[in-house]
Design a protein around this motif. Structure first.
Motif, short mmCIF file in Angstrom:
data_model
loop_
_atom_site.label_atom_id
_atom_site.label_comp_id
_atom_site.label_asym_id
_atom_site.label_seq_id
_atom_site.Cartn_x
_atom_site.Cartn_y
_atom_site.Cartn_z
N MET A 59 0.83 -1.20 0.00
CA MET A 59 0.00 0.00 0.00
C MET A 59 0.86 1.25 0.00
SD MET A 59 -3.27 0.53 -0.16
CE MET A 59 -3.24 2.02 -1.17
N TYR A 60 1.96 1.22 0.75
CA TYR A 60 2.88 2.35 0.73
C TYR A 60 3.45 2.55 -0.67
CZ TYR A 60 3.30 4.28 5.40
OH TYR A 60 3.05 4.97 6.57
N ARG A 61 3.81 1.49 -1.34
CA ARG A 61 4.34 1.60 -2.70
C ARG A 61 3.30 2.22 -3.63
NH1 ARG A 61 7.11 -4.37 -2.45
NH2 ARG A 61 9.27 -3.71 -2.04
N PHE A 62 2.07 1.79 -3.46
CA PHE A 62 0.99 2.35 -4.29
C PHE A 62 0.81 3.84 -4.00
CE2 PHE A 62 -3.50 3.29 -5.10
CZ PHE A 62 -3.66 2.78 -6.38
N TYR A 63 0.82 4.18 -2.72
CA TYR A 63 0.68 5.59 -2.31
C TYR A 63 1.83 6.43 -2.86
CZ TYR A 63 0.30 9.48 1.13
OH TYR A 63 0.21 10.71 1.75
N ILE A 64 3.04 5.91 -2.81
CA ILE A 64 4.21 6.63 -3.33
C ILE A 64 4.07 6.85 -4.84
CG2 ILE A 64 6.67 6.37 -3.84
CD1 ILE A 64 6.85 4.95 -1.02
N ALA A 65 3.64 5.81 -5.55
CA ALA A 65 3.48 5.93 -7.00
C ALA A 65 2.42 6.97 -7.35
CB ALA A 65 3.12 4.57 -7.59
N LYS A 66 1.33 6.97 -6.60
CA LYS A 66 0.27 7.94 -6.86
C LYS A 66 0.71 9.36 -6.51
CE LYS A 66 -3.07 5.58 -8.62
NZ LYS A 66 -3.60 5.92 -9.98
N THR A 67 1.50 9.50 -5.45
CA THR A 67 2.02 10.82 -5.08
C THR A 67 2.90 11.38 -6.19
OG1 THR A 67 1.94 10.26 -2.73
CG2 THR A 67 3.36 12.10 -3.36
N ALA A 68 3.79 10.52 -6.70
CA ALA A 68 4.66 10.95 -7.80
C ALA A 68 3.84 11.34 -9.03
CB ALA A 68 5.64 9.83 -8.15
N GLU A 69 2.80 10.58 -9.32
CA GLU A 69 1.97 10.83 -10.50
C GLU A 69 1.15 12.11 -10.37
OE1 GLU A 69 -2.05 8.86 -12.48
OE2 GLU A 69 -0.66 7.56 -11.35
N LEU A 70 0.60 12.34 -9.18
CA LEU A 70 -0.36 13.43 -9.01
C LEU A 70 0.28 14.76 -8.62
CD1 LEU A 70 -3.20 11.46 -7.16
CD2 LEU A 70 -3.14 12.14 -9.57
N VAL A 71 1.36 14.71 -7.81
CA VAL A 71 1.94 15.97 -7.35
C VAL A 71 3.46 16.08 -7.56
CG1 VAL A 71 0.12 16.44 -5.68
CG2 VAL A 71 2.08 15.08 -4.97
N GLY A 72 4.08 15.02 -8.07
CA GLY A 72 5.51 15.12 -8.37
C GLY A 72 6.37 14.25 -7.48
N VAL A 73 7.50 13.80 -8.05
CA VAL A 73 8.38 12.87 -7.35
C VAL A 73 8.94 13.46 -6.06
CG1 VAL A 73 10.54 11.56 -7.55
CG2 VAL A 73 9.01 11.72 -9.51
N VAL A 79 6.40 10.63 2.21
CA VAL A 79 5.73 9.34 2.27
C VAL A 79 6.73 8.22 2.54
CG1 VAL A 79 4.17 7.78 1.07
CG2 VAL A 79 4.06 10.23 0.60
N TYR A 80 7.85 8.26 1.83
CA TYR A 80 8.91 7.27 2.09
C TYR A 80 9.33 7.29 3.56
CZ TYR A 80 10.19 5.92 -2.73
OH TYR A 80 10.22 5.39 -4.00
N GLU A 81 9.57 8.48 4.07
CA GLU A 81 10.10 8.59 5.43
C GLU A 81 9.10 8.11 6.48
OE1 GLU A 81 11.41 12.64 5.53
OE2 GLU A 81 12.96 12.26 4.02
N ARG A 82 7.83 8.38 6.24
CA ARG A 82 6.82 7.88 7.19
C ARG A 82 6.72 6.37 7.11
NH1 ARG A 82 1.33 7.15 7.41
NH2 ARG A 82 0.85 8.11 5.40
N GLY A 83 6.78 5.85 5.90
CA GLY A 83 6.72 4.39 5.74
C GLY A 83 7.89 3.69 6.40
#
Length: 204
Positions: A59-73, A79-83
């Motif tokens: 789920m974290y990987r999915f969230y990271i991918a969506k964050t990169a897609e929607l608001v930028g890498v 998100v990485y650091e919280r995970g």
């Protein structure tokens, strides 16, 4: 849209964590399509805590991918650091190694090296060499002789620590008392009672 949101919230209310993942994903996709990106990301953030433990890394990987897609890498860092802080050792190791790749893509070589060094602390080189191979290849391409030697020093240190931990576990195991099997007791064969009076069927 509000009615559909209410339905998703009702579905998630009391939903067992092992069944929650597809509901969260569908809810987030609704927000992506008909709502706002930030609302979708909030749903995915909730999902990282609302799904079963076995699904959290994915789920974290999915969230990271969506964050990169929607608001930028660059926004994936938080998100990485919280995970990394919330997942167990194995999840933290894998996410740190992936975070290092992201930092390398952003041109942050020193940050990538620090993340690989952190990830390597969780990996015994003899049983889990993937992170070490990633760090080795990284130093060959981006490092110096000194940084490569530092990687080897850390590798020896982690390997020695893993050996000590394994030895300690074996010693503790050897101290455990061995359960003895119950002895098999042969029951004596019944012997005839000399005082017993034989009764003939004809006497009954």
């Amino acid at each position: 849209l509000e009615r559909t949101r209410d339905l998703f919230e009702q579905a998630l209310d009391g939903c067992p964590s092992e069944y929650a993942k597809p509901v969260f994903v569908a809810y987030g996709q609704l927000e992506e399509t008909y709502g706002l990106a930030r609302r979708a990301l909030r749903v995915y953030e909730r999902a990282t805590r609302g799904v079963a433990n076995a699904d959290r890394l994915e789920m974290y990987r999915f969230y990271i991918a969506k964050t990169a897609e929607l608001v930028g890498v660059a926004h994936t860092r938080a998100v990485y650091e919280r995970g990394i802080s919330e997942l167990g050792d194995v999840g933290a190791m894998q996410l740190s190694a992936e975070y290092a790749q992201t930092e390398l893509q952003l041109g942050e070589v020193d940050r990538a090296r620090a993340l690989l060094a952190y990830a390597a602390q969780f990996a015994d080189p003899r049983t889990d060499p993937r992170v070490w191979q990633q760090w080795h290849d990284f130093e060959v391409q981006h490092g110096s002789e000194d940084s490569f030697k530092e990687m080897l020093r850390v590798k020896r240190s982690v390997q020695a620590r893993a050996t000590d931990a394994r030895h300690l576990a074996e010693v503790e195991l050897s101290k455990q008392p061995v359960k003895s099997k119950k002895p098999v007791v042969d029951l004596p064969t019944a012997t005839a009672n000399p005082d017993e009076v034989a009764i003939d069927d004809d006497d009954l």
